[in-house]
Design an enzyme around this catalytic site. Structure first.
Site, PDB file in Angstrom:
ATOM      1  N   GLU A 138      36.756  43.241  40.252  1.00 47.11           N
ATOM      2  CA  GLU A 138      37.615  43.728  39.208  1.00 47.11           C
ATOM      3  C   GLU A 138      37.333  45.012  38.590  1.00 47.11           C
ATOM      4  OE1 GLU A 138      39.808  40.172  36.953  1.00 47.11           O
ATOM      5  OE2 GLU A 138      37.816  39.864  36.961  1.00 47.11           O
ATOM      6  N   GLU A 168      38.246  32.970  41.741  1.00 51.78           N
ATOM      7  CA  GLU A 168      38.219  32.346  40.457  1.00 51.78           C
ATOM      8  C   GLU A 168      38.947  31.100  40.448  1.00 51.78           C
ATOM      9  OE1 GLU A 168      37.410  36.410  39.217  1.00 51.78           O
ATOM     10  OE2 GLU A 168      38.521  35.713  40.699  1.00 51.78           O
TER      11      GLU A 168
END
Length: 712
Positions: free
Chosen positions: A116, A138
């Site tokens: 990210e 995730e």
């Protein structure tokens, strides 16, 4: 100390070196967030900055979020947590929108929060390394990318292309990232990596993200685009079919992706933060982080391995029996670069066992996942033979013949003649007590159980079984070997069925009991799936074969009668016997069992099961909890009895060996997260209704009284 070192050179380019203190990898922890905030303050105070470079002082770029921090966050802290996430995003967004070039120098793997961070840069350069992985995994921990990963991936790739990487947590290497346009350039070494970053900044004095350019449109269209809308109309149904409603993360990812694609960038970030907060403060993510992160890491670091023994590597290994199990074990050994002898009664059988590996490897080659040269190298490591003397000098022999004690004793004695003095003799038995099998061994201290699971090429768990006389040195060697071939070891003490086979049997038997009670078979199978089990009990019984289950049940009764215990037929046993002896239905391998297996088309439940069906109405949740409790309570009994020695092995083993619902974090964690007082009351209620198998173990009573989780 600061997790980010700030350095501005004479060209007015700021280099931000990521270096979390006291850690081998960078993580998005409190130190990082504080350091990032200071960086932004410093950038705001600068009079002239011409570019920014993110690089890492670690061996990898960035590992991701701080899971220790996430697992302790409670619903009461949701508001505070949400604002913390929003502040982190605001800092990254400030850097991203300064109007100057921002470059990520990816010297290694960047996953989760690390990827990210990279996506928040305008240009990404990676070192050429086949081991490097990128992505947003995730979802595998019950979470979603909360640092802008959903919003940026959707805008860079488009909804249809991005969703698999988000919902499935797919990881990818440098080459794939290049083809997707997520990596812009590569370098051969770190000096070149940094120099290319400087060069790109000099060539692009003004820069912004493509999605910040006026008039930007999401590749492939937004949710209102006809093609996308058509896909999204069926996506929730497909997703629910896969998750059975057990996993909130994939659904939250889909919702955040679709909703975020219809609003401006900053509003999309807020939507993502709300969904992330909901998951991070929820119980499912805590269950999954506890087992899939902390539990697996504990096993990798040798939590159940005896201390004080040097790391050991097997150099010459033999597998006895080239059937499906033996062939699979040989494949698992050879693919890790270890030479393995595959022995059977005839060279034809042994060659057939090697052909199993050829088939698996050919498939990899055809899919472009392996070169033909690599395939041939692996196949050369498998040596089929019918000559026992070729085992001369082996330091490990794994017996994988039919589940018969006399046969296993015979091949053990024949093989041990050729085993080196300190070598290990192992049995792949799934049910027979290791201490009994060790009686045939020349040295019971060097005899151990290595229970692989079928299919071996896909199943990661290996259950290591200690016999009564197995030495600590032998256990250490077995543990090292399992890790040497890339599998996950759990350690159990000897007993009939050990841990996984014993508890797995409870799941299947509960389904058969439900059938005997008159519950519709389709309701039984669906309840198991909704509990989170990968396959229904009737389907899995067909896979195992009814005749094998009957054989194991008979052997168990015979053994228990020998020690003056009477073991009558259960309703499950009676169903099995009726299927075999009255209807001649023995399972999938025989062509018919609880299911029909048409040559063309999908399997379906056999109509003859109406023999038991009374259309008994039982709430689905009742069936779900019966499946989960019957396994969890017996797992706790395994701990009480000393079959299991650790909760970590119990949780990891139940998921990877039995298929226990991953959302629970494992069989013991299921009781913890249910609430131990509630679990005790529920177990007593189930015992009163259905029988002693649900009777709460004493340990559950103790923990319910103390309020302490079952953790050791």
């Amino acid at each position: 100390m600061s997790a980010i070192q700030y350095e501005k050179n004479t060209d007015q380019i700021v280099v931000l070196t990521l270096d979390s203190s006291g850690q081998s990898a960078n993580t998005m922890n409190a130190e990082f967030r504080a350091s990032l905030d200071k960086v932004v303050q410093q950038l705001r105070a600068e009079t002239e900055v011409k570019g920014i470079i993110f690089r890492s002082a670690k061996k990898t770029f960035f590992a991701g979020g701080d899971l220790d921090e996430l697992v302790t966050t409670t619903p009461a802290q949701a508001t505070e947590f949400f604002h913390m996430v929003q502040k982190l995003k605001a800092d990254l967004r400030y850097i991203e929108t300064m109007g100057i070039p921002v470059v990520a120098c990816l010297n290694g793997t960047a996953l989760g929060g690390g990827w990210e961070l990279a996506l928040g840069c305008h240009y990404r350069i990676a070192l050429k390394d086949s081991k490097t992985k990128f992505g947003l995994p995730e979802v595998t921990l019950g979470l979603l990318p909360g640092g802008g990963g959903i919003v940026r991936m959707i805008r860079l790739l488009g909804i249809q292309t991005a969703l698999p990487y988000l919902i499935e947590g797919k990881q990818f290497g440098v080459e794939k990232a290049l083809s997707l346009g997520l990596i812009h350039d590569t370098a051969d070494h770190e000096e070149e990596l940094l120099q290319k970053a400087f060069d790109w900044i000099q060539a692009h004095p003004q820069s912004q993200q493509p999605f910040d350019v006026k008039g930007f449109k999401i590749p492939g269209g937004d949710p209102k685009h006809p093609a996308v809308a058509q896909m999204l109309a069926i996506a929730p149904a497909i997703l629910t079919d896969k998750t059975k409603g057990c996993y909130p993360a994939p659904e939250a990812i889909l919702a955040a992706a679709v909703e975020g694609a219809q609003v401006d960038f900053d509003t999309a970030l807020t939507i993502e933060s709300r969904a992330f907060t909901y998951l991070a403060t929820g119980q499912v993510s805590k269950n999954m982080i506890g087992t899939f992160w902390h539990g697996l890491n504990a096993i990798k670091s040798g939590a159940s391995r005896p201390a004080g023994y040097e790391k050991w590597q097997a150099k010459k290994v033999a597998v006895l029996g080239a059937g499906m199990m033996g062939a699979g074990i040989a494949y698992a050994i050879a693919i890790k670069g270890i030479s393995v002898i595959l022995k059977d009664v005839s060279i034809e059988n042994a060659e057939k066992g090697k052909a199993y590996s050829q088939k698996l490897l050919d498939k990899k080659v055809s899919q472009g996942r392996m070169s033909a040269e690599k395939r041939d190298q692996i196949l050369q490591l498998i040596h089929p033979t019918a000559d026992m003397s070729t085992l001369e000098g082996c330091d490990l022999v794994i017996e994988a013949v039919f589940e018969n004690q006399q046969l296993k004793a015979q091949v053990t004695q024949q093989a041990e003649i050729y085993l080196n003095e300190t070598g290990v003799m192992a049995s792949n038995t799934s049910t027979l007590p290791i201490s009994d099998l060790a009686q045939a061994s020349r040295n019971a201290a060097q005899f151990i159980g290595l229970h692989f699971f079928s299919p071996v090429d896909k199943m990661q768990l290996v259950e290591i079984i200690k016999g009564q006389q197995t030495s600590a040195a032998t256990l250490a060697k077995a543990y090292d070997f399992v890790q040497q071939i890339g599998k996950t070891p759990i350690v159990v003490n000897d007993s009939r069925g050990f841990f996984t086979s014993r508890v797995f049997g409870k799941f299947v038997q509960e389904g058969l009991r439900m059938l005997a009670e008159g519950i519709h078979p389709a309701s039984i199978e669906m309840a198991a799936l909704k509990a989170g089990m990968p396959v229904g009990p009737l389907a899995i019984q067909d896979e195992v074969s009814l005749t094998l289950s009957e054989h194991v049940a008979k052997e168990t009764r015979k053994a228990l009668q020998a020690i003056a215990q009477d073991l009558p037929l259960t309703p499950a046993d009676e169903v099995i016997q009726t299927m075999i002896h009255e209807f001649d239905r023995k399972g999938k391998a025989a062509g018919q069992g609880f299911y029909e297996y048409p040559a063309q088309g999908k399997k379906y439940l056999w109509k003859g099961l109406s023999r038991w069906n009374k259309n008994k109405e039982v709430p689905e949740q009742e069936l779900i909890e019966r499946f989960l409790f019957v396994q969890a309570l017996d797992t706790l009994r395994c701990l009480e009895e000393g079959v299991l020695e650790s909760v970590v092995d119990a949780n990891v083993g139940s998921i990877f060996g039995i298929g226990y619902a991953p959302w629970t974090g494992g069989a013991i964690q299921y009781l913890n997260q249910y609430g131990l007082e509630r679990a005790l009351a529920r177990a007593e209620q189930l015992a009163a209704e259905y029988g002693e198998r649900f009777a709460p173990p004493q340990r559950l009573r103790q923990h319910a009284q103390s309020g302490l989780p079952i953790a050791a």
